[in-house]
Design a protein around this motif. Structure first.
Motif, mmCIF file in Angstrom:
data_model
loop_
_atom_site.group_PDB
_atom_site.id
_atom_site.type_symbol
_atom_site.label_atom_id
_atom_site.label_comp_id
_atom_site.label_asym_id
_atom_site.label_seq_id
_atom_site.Cartn_x
_atom_site.Cartn_y
_atom_site.Cartn_z
ATOM 1 N N GLY A 148 0.815 -1.214 0.000
ATOM 2 C CA GLY A 148 0.000 0.000 0.000
ATOM 3 C C GLY A 148 0.843 1.256 0.000
ATOM 4 O O GLY A 148 0.486 2.266 -0.624
ATOM 5 N N PHE B 68 -8.422 -1.276 1.893
ATOM 6 C CA PHE B 68 -8.130 -0.416 0.747
ATOM 7 C C PHE B 68 -7.384 -1.124 -0.384
ATOM 8 O O PHE B 68 -7.674 -0.883 -1.561
ATOM 9 C CB PHE B 68 -7.344 0.821 1.188
ATOM 10 N N ILE B 69 -6.396 -1.951 -0.065
ATOM 11 C CA ILE B 69 -5.582 -2.562 -1.129
ATOM 12 C C ILE B 69 -6.376 -3.555 -1.967
ATOM 13 O O ILE B 69 -6.352 -3.478 -3.212
ATOM 14 C CB ILE B 69 -4.303 -3.205 -0.546
ATOM 15 N N LEU C 56 -8.645 -1.469 -4.068
ATOM 16 C CA LEU C 56 -7.904 -0.791 -5.138
ATOM 17 C C LEU C 56 -7.669 -1.737 -6.311
ATOM 18 O O LEU C 56 -7.861 -1.368 -7.473
ATOM 19 C CB LEU C 56 -6.569 -0.267 -4.610
ATOM 20 N N PHE D 124 -9.260 -1.258 -9.996
ATOM 21 C CA PHE D 124 -8.380 -1.043 -11.147
ATOM 22 C C PHE D 124 -8.506 -2.159 -12.171
ATOM 23 O O PHE D 124 -8.342 -1.931 -13.374
ATOM 24 C CB PHE D 124 -6.923 -0.874 -10.709
ATOM 25 N N SER E 70 -9.719 5.062 -7.613
ATOM 26 C CA SER E 70 -8.462 4.302 -7.554
ATOM 27 C C SER E 70 -7.292 5.214 -7.183
ATOM 28 O O SER E 70 -6.413 4.820 -6.405
ATOM 29 C CB SER E 70 -8.189 3.592 -8.889
ATOM 30 N N LEU F 182 -7.635 5.867 -3.382
ATOM 31 C CA LEU F 182 -7.229 4.728 -2.562
ATOM 32 C C LEU F 182 -5.724 4.561 -2.556
ATOM 33 O O LEU F 182 -5.105 4.344 -1.503
ATOM 34 C CB LEU F 182 -7.897 3.443 -3.086
ATOM 35 N N ALA F 183 -5.096 4.652 -3.742
ATOM 36 C CA ALA F 183 -3.643 4.524 -3.832
ATOM 37 C C ALA F 183 -2.960 5.636 -3.048
ATOM 38 O O ALA F 183 -1.950 5.407 -2.365
ATOM 39 C CB ALA F 183 -3.200 4.562 -5.300
ATOM 40 N N THR G 54 -3.379 5.136 1.067
ATOM 41 C CA THR G 54 -2.506 4.121 1.671
ATOM 42 C C THR G 54 -1.054 4.597 1.706
ATOM 43 O O THR G 54 -0.326 4.301 2.655
ATOM 44 C CB THR G 54 -2.606 2.785 0.912
#
Length: 511
Positions: A19, A179-180, A183, A187, A325, A328-329, A332
């Motif tokens: 992350g 989150f990961i 994500l 994506f 996306s 989220l990226a 983290t």
């Protein structure tokens, strides 16, 4: 002595590390760098850079944090008291990055909402710089705060600091477990939609078709090492801090390979998604793919909205997914960046985690208001360039030379990693760390100094991006140098607990 916070599971650590590594640069930097550096042929130097610099340094930082059980300043201090300033330098670089990185995430949040009704209209560039950012005409002007940026910025900091308040296991680990995977799912949907668009094949051909004539160009190899270096969150305190929360019996080398290849896998996925969409735009406009390629802020907030306008169906939903996306990226990564200096404050000054989050995160949030002003984009541009080139990149070189050549800790770290890891380190790791990485990074830094220090300043527009001398000096060089100077000052202050300075290698082995 071992009352340090710990990850709940190995998967929790790996997700948090991935992350941190997977951020905005994976989505908007890697595709354009790969395309401009030989397309498919770029993957040869890229993979070489990953195996000779990225993963070796990742292993080094994981081992440092795990062995010496501390944030970056504490880890460097425990290796050698005189090297503590390097840890603080890294922490200060992370602090600076967090102040403007948070603002870009705020933009992504805004654009997630704009996507519902395509609020940016036909002139996406004019909308970004005029209607949304209200960008000041002259670089260096602050202007007033922009409400459209300020409100989502507050949301970003409330979310990030809320996660950090809850600690390592209940905050950071839980957030990344949510989150990961989210994500990756989001994506994947973007990529599937992108590759099914008319013209996507032309975009993917442009991305993957190798230009082997460029394989021997030094700039291509430097670009590969630079991309690996900047995308793995190495050399600004994060990975040392995260690995310090690992249990004593943790496989370090295996974790480093998983994180390294996981990050690169996402970059490849991003390249496929981005160039599938760029191929569609080129086909729709009747131009070549080379005419629509872009990177950075321009790709995310100008080119992509223009593409979304032209999508044949569900364009609003595609826009929401893309900007979610990015959000989220970014979140983290920002959590990890902020944790680097929160952990350092807790270790050095023996304050509670709550106080460290309030002071460190709160101060970063206040400073980030500068980048939410009308002049914010100009400040962001120059600070980002100089803190990355003369902060992160320089730090990486200093860190590797310090560990491998001055303190000569390579064998000590290798022995520790081998004692807990399934994949044993041999001469490959030592050669990469002591020879290949210092030479490549040294060459990179010489090129940067030649480009930025030795150029002629005979006009007011001879600087980076044509900015005035005073603005570059204040917003660029001063910030980069201040991170080092303040780091040295902090290293000269006394630790609040004697046991922190009395830690020696022998003590550690005895325990």
């Amino acid at each position: 002595m071992e009352n340090r916070s710990q990850w709940g599971t190995r998967a929790g650590f790996i997700l948090a590390a991935v992350g941190s590594a997977v951020g905005l640069g994976n989505i908007w930097r890697f595709p354009s760098v790969a395309y401009e550096s030989g397309g498919g042929a770029f993957f040869i130097p890229y993979l070489f850079a990953l195996l000779t610099a990225g993963i070796p340094i990742l292993i080094m930082e994981f081992t440092m944090g795990h062995k010496y059980r501390g944030s970056a300043p504490l880890t460097f201090s425990r290796m050698n008291k005189k090297s503590e300033f390097v840890g603080w330098w890294a922490v200060l670089v992370a602090f600076v990055i967090s102040t403007y990185y948070s603002v870009i995430i705020a933009w992504a949040i805004s654009y997630s909402f704009f996507s519902f009704n395509l609020s940016w209209g036909e002139d996406t560039e004019g909308f970004l710089f005029g209607d949304y950012l209200h960008l000041a005409d002259v670089p260096g002007q602050v202007g007033g705060l922009v409400p459209g940026v300020l409100i989502p910025l507050i949301v970003v900091w409330v979310l990030v600091l809320g996660i950090l308040f809850r600690g390592v296991k209940k905050g950071i680990e839980v957030a990344n477990r949510i989150f990961i995977p989210l994500l990756v799912i989001v994506f994947l949907v973007i990529v599937i939609r992108a590759v099914t668009l008319p013209g996507a094949a032309e975009g993917l051909n442009a991305f993957f078709t190798p230009d082997f004539s460029r394989i021997l160009e030094p700039d291509v190899w430097i670009a590969a090492y630079g991309q690996i270096f900047f995308s793995l969150s190495i050399a600004f305190a994060i990975m040392i801090t995260y690995s310090s929360y690992l249990p004593k019996k943790s496989d370090i080398t295996n974790n480093a390979f998983i994180v390294g290849f996981g990050n690169s896998g996402f970059e490849l996925l991003a390249g496929i998604g981005v160039f599938g969409v760029l191929g569609f735009m080129a086909a729709s406009s009747g131009v070549g793919v080379d005419e629509v390629v872009a990177g950075g802020v321009g790709l995310a907030f100008v080119v992509f909205p223009a593409i979304i306008n032209e999508l044949p169906a569900f364009n609003g939903l595609f826009g929401v997914l893309f900007f979610v996306s990015l959000t989220l990226a970014g979140i983290t990564s920002l959590v990890s960046i902020t944790e680097a200096y929160v952990s350092a404050l807790v270790d050095k000054f023996k304050i509670t985690r709550t106080k460290a989050v309030l002071f460190g995160g709160g101060l970063a949030a206040v400073i980030s208001l500068l980048f939410a002003s009308r002049g914010g984009l100009h400040f962001l541009d120059v600070v980002d360039y100089f803190i990355n080139q003369f902060g992160v990149a320089m730090l990486g070189l200093v860190e590797v030379v310090l560990i491998a050549w001055i303190l000569r800790k390579s064998n000590v770290l290798k022995s520790h990693a081998n004692s807990v890891s399934d994949i044993r380190l041999g001469s490959w790791w030592t050669i990469c760390l002591t020879i290949i990485t210092p030479i490549v990074m040294g060459y990179m830094m010489l090129g940067l100094f030649k480009q930025n220090l030795l150029r002629e300043f005979d006009t007011a527009t001879g600087n980076y991006e044509g900015y005035a001398n005073a603005f570059v000096a204040f917003g660029g060089w001063t910030v980069a140098i201040a991170a080092l100077v303040i780091g040295i000052v902090l290293s000269l202050t006394k630790w609040k607990s004697d046991e922190l300075t009395e830690y020696t290698e022998q003590d550690r082995e005895a325990k």
